[in-house]
Motif scaffolding. Sequence first.
Motif, short mmCIF file in Angstrom:
data_model
loop_
_atom_site.label_atom_id
_atom_site.label_comp_id
_atom_site.label_asym_id
_atom_site.label_seq_id
_atom_site.Cartn_x
_atom_site.Cartn_y
_atom_site.Cartn_z
N GLY A 142 -79.43 -44.11 97.63
CA GLY A 142 -78.75 -43.92 96.36
C GLY A 142 -78.24 -42.51 96.15
O GLY A 142 -78.23 -42.02 95.03
N TRP A 168 -78.12 -40.16 85.24
CA TRP A 168 -76.82 -39.57 85.55
C TRP A 168 -76.49 -38.43 84.59
O TRP A 168 -75.81 -37.47 84.95
CB TRP A 168 -75.72 -40.62 85.55
CG TRP A 168 -75.42 -41.24 84.19
CD1 TRP A 168 -75.89 -42.41 83.71
CD2 TRP A 168 -74.56 -40.71 83.17
NE1 TRP A 168 -75.40 -42.66 82.45
CE2 TRP A 168 -74.57 -41.63 82.09
CE3 TRP A 168 -73.79 -39.55 83.07
CZ2 TRP A 168 -73.84 -41.43 80.92
CZ3 TRP A 168 -73.06 -39.35 81.90
CH2 TRP A 168 -73.09 -40.28 80.84
N ASP A 206 -71.73 -41.88 89.60
CA ASP A 206 -72.44 -42.16 90.85
C ASP A 206 -72.28 -41.03 91.86
O ASP A 206 -73.06 -40.95 92.82
CB ASP A 206 -71.93 -43.46 91.46
CG ASP A 206 -72.30 -44.67 90.61
OD1 ASP A 206 -73.28 -44.57 89.83
OD2 ASP A 206 -71.61 -45.71 90.71
#
Length: 545
Positions: free
Chosen positions: A366, A34, A50
């Motif tokens: 994802g 991330w 996210d």
Amino acid sequence: MAIGNVYVIAAIAIIGGALFGFDISSQSAILGTWQYKCYFNQGGPWTTHDECSGPTASTQGGISASMPGGSWVGALASGFISDALGRKSSIMIACVIWLIGCILVCASQNIGMLVVGRFINGLCVGIASAQVPVYVSEIAPPSKRGRLVGAQQWAITWGILIMFYISYGCSFIDGTAAFRVPWGLQMVPALCLLFGMMFLPESPRWLARKDRWEECHAVLTLVHGKGDPNSNFVRKEFQEIKDMHEFERNNADASFLELVKPNMIWRTHIGVFTQIWSQLTGMNVMMLYIVYVFAMAGLTGNNLLVSSSIQYVINVVLTIPALLYVDRWGRRPTLLLGALGMMTFMFANAGLMPSYGSYAGPNGVGNVPEASWSLSGPPSKAVIACTYLFVACYAPTWGPVSWIYPPELFPLRIRGKAVALTTSSNWIFNFALSYFVPPAFVNIQWKVYVVFGVFNAAMFLHVLFAFPETAGKTLEEVEQMFTDPLGPKYIGTPAWKTHKKFHDARLLETGQIDPEKMAQFEHDEGGSRSGSETRGEKVDAPATA
């Protein structure tokens, strides 16, 4: 005082391969974190980690491709640098370039700066990847040449493994240090290589090309004669170098144009395609974008990164058998078996994915568009297993041999430029694959495996019918194999009928056989049998100078 042990010389020189490995895994381990995706995000505003999608598929392809793009330029330039300044000096220059590139990459404030830094890193990798095999092949004895040159691939695998775990550990750091620290640590092996090269001798064959004969003989004595200038092997090798140098001086130039002349084009195409096929196996795609592949197989978070790292361990461990036995196995059988195995597992994945998986939608698995296909349960485990087995087929075959083979094919006068050309073909295809594979995963999904399976089938056939055996021969003997009337296009000796020559080389190097007695065992122009054949081992027809 220069170091004379060939294993120590190779161990220092092949650190140049570790630089390439560091770069591969510093990308593959980081691009899924991330911290990286949020800092270089192009997916619009975000409030939680996210929601960061990172660079777009085409931009990520450009970031990844910038390094092989620079490597292509560096590989082409390396021939001129190496021929002018020496193999040793060219490798040291590459180290300085790497340090500059790492500083820029580590300090990157935006995608543009990151791309420029990676391009400069690529210049170093291009020079080192082209000239380290040349340097090691010109200094190694014939029976150990495959092992020592192939160790570059082992260094690459170690670089990949070490940097992957460094990057994985740093992924737990908040903020940009998660990727700046591993990118900065890439400078360490370059510093080791730069200072280590100061204690190594120059290539004896490059010294001969510059008419520095006393230095050439001194290096041969140091490395091959154990201090004895009158040893059988030193006398034979020194005379072969002198004879070949005189022939080359009287009969040929040393420009890139010579590589496409009728008497050279056949081996040029073999060397170029050795490097092209090594990319089209799909291995570097598996290394660089493995996080996409395993995300499609249902892995997430730490499980994804740890499972990805297993293939790097496999790569390191299974390169060892090739280093120990490639000179006994020979180049042709190793390449053929590798292509057959990789083709099998590529097609296996191409069958598993459409049969048991489904399209994951435009946002992918994802929120990663490149992870465009989704599997679960036993089929996903089968895909992971086939990926590991694919790596297990590549590691002891095409990985090391693609670096060993090209330097063996060319004469001294053109070897630096020839290997620069062959290595540049590796990097231009690396560039293309790095750039186009992320969009390919988005657009054609599982069919990417079909494409690489077909490539592996094609390379099997190409090696079978066109690639001659060079194992166990001195570089001068390989040259004779191509310049002999029966040799240039293998009209008299087809590639599939050439064989390794290992035992005679070992006897000569260890002083168990005299050069004059060796001549009795070689084929003459009339095709008499050699000593190796009387012992049951086949060798090729050309005679030793």
